[in-house]
Write an enzyme that holds these catalytic residues in place. Sequence first.
Site, short mmCIF file in Angstrom:
data_model
loop_
_atom_site.label_atom_id
_atom_site.label_comp_id
_atom_site.label_asym_id
_atom_site.label_seq_id
_atom_site.Cartn_x
_atom_site.Cartn_y
_atom_site.Cartn_z
N PRO A 182 0.89 -1.23 0.02
CA PRO A 182 -0.03 -0.03 -0.03
C PRO A 182 1.03 1.08 0.10
O PRO A 182 1.92 1.55 0.89
CB PRO A 182 -0.87 -0.12 1.28
CG PRO A 182 -0.16 -1.29 2.21
CD PRO A 182 0.76 -2.00 1.35
N ALA A 231 0.43 5.40 0.03
CA ALA A 231 -0.07 6.75 -0.19
C ALA A 231 0.26 7.46 -1.21
O ALA A 231 1.48 7.89 -1.41
CB ALA A 231 0.07 7.42 1.16
N GLN A 274 -6.17 -0.66 3.71
CA GLN A 274 -5.42 -0.49 4.89
C GLN A 274 -5.96 0.75 5.72
O GLN A 274 -6.13 1.97 4.90
CB GLN A 274 -3.98 -0.15 4.41
CG GLN A 274 -3.06 -0.22 5.80
CD GLN A 274 -1.66 0.28 5.42
OE1 GLN A 274 -1.55 1.09 4.82
NE2 GLN A 274 -0.79 -0.62 5.72
N CYS A 292 3.37 3.85 9.23
CA CYS A 292 3.54 5.28 8.48
C CYS A 292 4.24 6.16 9.62
O CYS A 292 3.83 6.42 10.63
CB CYS A 292 2.40 5.68 8.00
SG CYS A 292 2.36 7.26 7.35
N LYS A 347 0.58 -3.99 9.64
CA LYS A 347 1.81 -4.01 9.07
C LYS A 347 2.68 -2.94 9.97
O LYS A 347 2.22 -1.86 10.46
CB LYS A 347 1.81 -3.10 7.70
CG LYS A 347 3.01 -2.91 6.97
CD LYS A 347 3.07 -2.41 5.60
CE LYS A 347 4.04 -2.27 5.02
NZ LYS A 347 4.51 -0.72 4.96
N GLY A 383 10.47 -3.87 2.47
CA GLY A 383 11.85 -2.99 2.53
C GLY A 383 13.03 -3.50 1.62
O GLY A 383 13.51 -4.44 1.80
N ASP A 384 13.34 -2.42 0.86
CA ASP A 384 14.61 -2.55 0.11
C ASP A 384 14.73 -3.63 -0.89
O ASP A 384 15.81 -4.11 -1.29
CB ASP A 384 15.67 -2.60 1.00
CG ASP A 384 15.90 -1.42 2.02
OD1 ASP A 384 15.12 -0.55 1.62
OD2 ASP A 384 16.93 -1.24 2.70
N GLY A 396 7.85 -2.39 -2.65
CA GLY A 396 7.43 -0.77 -2.72
C GLY A 396 7.82 -0.10 -3.78
O GLY A 396 7.62 -0.24 -4.88
N ARG A 397 8.99 0.67 -3.37
CA ARG A 397 9.73 1.56 -4.27
C ARG A 397 10.32 0.87 -5.50
O ARG A 397 10.50 1.31 -6.68
CB ARG A 397 10.54 2.57 -3.58
CG ARG A 397 9.92 3.44 -2.87
CD ARG A 397 10.69 3.95 -1.80
NE ARG A 397 11.40 3.02 -0.76
CZ ARG A 397 12.23 3.16 0.12
NH1 ARG A 397 12.70 4.65 0.41
NH2 ARG A 397 12.67 2.16 1.10
C1 LIG Z 1 5.62 7.46 -0.83
C2 LIG Z 1 5.52 6.35 -0.14
C3 LIG Z 1 4.09 6.06 0.40
C4 LIG Z 1 3.90 5.07 1.33
N1 LIG Z 1 2.55 4.69 1.83
C5 LIG Z 1 2.40 3.54 2.40
C6 LIG Z 1 1.14 3.38 2.95
O1 LIG Z 1 0.25 3.96 2.63
N2 LIG Z 1 1.07 2.26 3.87
C7 LIG Z 1 2.00 1.48 3.97
O2 LIG Z 1 1.68 0.53 4.99
N3 LIG Z 1 3.24 1.83 3.73
C8 LIG Z 1 3.39 2.95 2.90
N4 LIG Z 1 4.90 3.19 2.81
C9 LIG Z 1 5.72 2.20 3.08
C10 LIG Z 1 6.15 0.91 2.06
O3 LIG Z 1 4.77 0.09 1.93
C11 LIG Z 1 7.16 0.16 2.45
O4 LIG Z 1 6.92 -0.50 3.58
C12 LIG Z 1 8.47 0.90 2.41
O5 LIG Z 1 8.34 1.90 1.29
C13 LIG Z 1 9.79 -0.11 2.45
O6 LIG Z 1 9.59 -0.99 1.32
P1 LIG Z 1 10.48 -0.40 -0.12
O7 LIG Z 1 11.72 -0.23 0.04
O8 LIG Z 1 10.09 -1.69 -0.90
O9 LIG Z 1 9.69 0.86 -0.66
C14 LIG Z 1 5.15 4.21 1.65
C15 LIG Z 1 6.05 4.35 1.31
C16 LIG Z 1 6.49 5.40 0.46
C17 LIG Z 1 7.89 5.90 -0.10
#
Ligand SMILES: Cc1cc2nc3c(=O)[nH]c(=O)nc-3n(C[C@H](O)[C@H](O)[C@H](O)COP(=O)(O)O)c2cc1C
Length: 344
Positions: A16, A18, A70, A100, A139, A201-202, A224-225
Amino acid sequence: MRYGSLQLKNNLVAAPLAGISNRAYRVLCKRYGAGLTYVEMLKVESFLHHNRKMMTLKYYREDERPVGIQFAGNNPQWLAEACKMAEDEGYDTVDLNMGCPVPKIGKCGAGSALMAYPEKAGKCFDAMVNAVKIPVTVKIRAGVNENCLNFIEIGRMAQEAGMVAITIHPRTRAQSFKGVADHSRTGELKAAVDIPVIASGDVKEPEDAVKILRETGCDGVMLGRGVWGRPWLFREIDELRRYGRVITPTPDATERLGVLRDHFALLLEGFDARHACQVVRRYATWYVRDIPGSAQYRARMTQVESREEFHEVLDEITDHYESIVGVPEHEIIGRRAPALAVTF
Ligand SMILES: Cc1cc2nc3c(=O)[nH]c(=O)nc-3n(C[C@H](O)[C@H](O)[C@H](O)COP(=O)(O)O)c2cc1C
């Protein structure tokens, strides 16, 4: 992977996000192999209010299933009511956000701020689980800071309450997004509970996902990213695990631009053209960042105002790319700005 009564087709979950994980984004994640996607995090009180913005944020279509929702909040009664509404609206699963770190959410005691109040979190877990039949998950972060690493305590409470899975983003609230996600903590959580643990994460490359799954013993990974501008990362992870290597070639620029066109078309299904342009500005540059000499087009993309303008810029990038295929990098530099060249 199973979330209680919900059988997922695999263990790759789209995070998820935002401001990001709208329907267009989710459809692309699913197309490339995500087993579960989530609508953007919603503040529980806004969801209960049902305002117009909320209608856009929570919009999903039947063909997206399974789709999760969520909530961020810390009021057990509101969370229970929201879960009930979400169940009635057809969501397949509901998650509580305890990760968050942004002040807007933290000042309400929600998101990762709730990690500091395990007792309150426990009441939220109970209320949510008891309100609905659909699977409820949480989460979490590793903790509030390095002096308060309470992910195991919170994880066990979630299991005790009847939650069916836990996703952990193993940074602390204090870390926000700095440093690295320490997945040794994911492994510790997995060893401490019996319900599925999903690592977030990562994960930037297919190898990252395989390494985390192998080293932590966790049940799934959440992306995520790493997926931004690269939804085929889901497919690449799947292939790496099945065949020991990525089989399908990474899309070249022409294919990437095609996916960007699809992304925009999907946005137009849910938003009017002006809104779709505002949203696509956020995504567009991700898809073209690796095309040599694309900087000037990327800059224009962040300002597109209309559907026609968007397609015009995309056509120009496509022409630019076709003109440089096979041309050595050092020669491309000289071709970077055809618009400027005519001033001589
Ligand atoms: C722009 C942005 C928005 C995010 N929004 C949410 C969210 O709405 N809910 C959530 O549980 N995590 C949110 N996260 C966290 C991600 O879900 C994830 O846990 C975090 O970025 C680490 O994973 P990644 O390295 O794969 O990005 C957000 C992260 C970013 C960068």
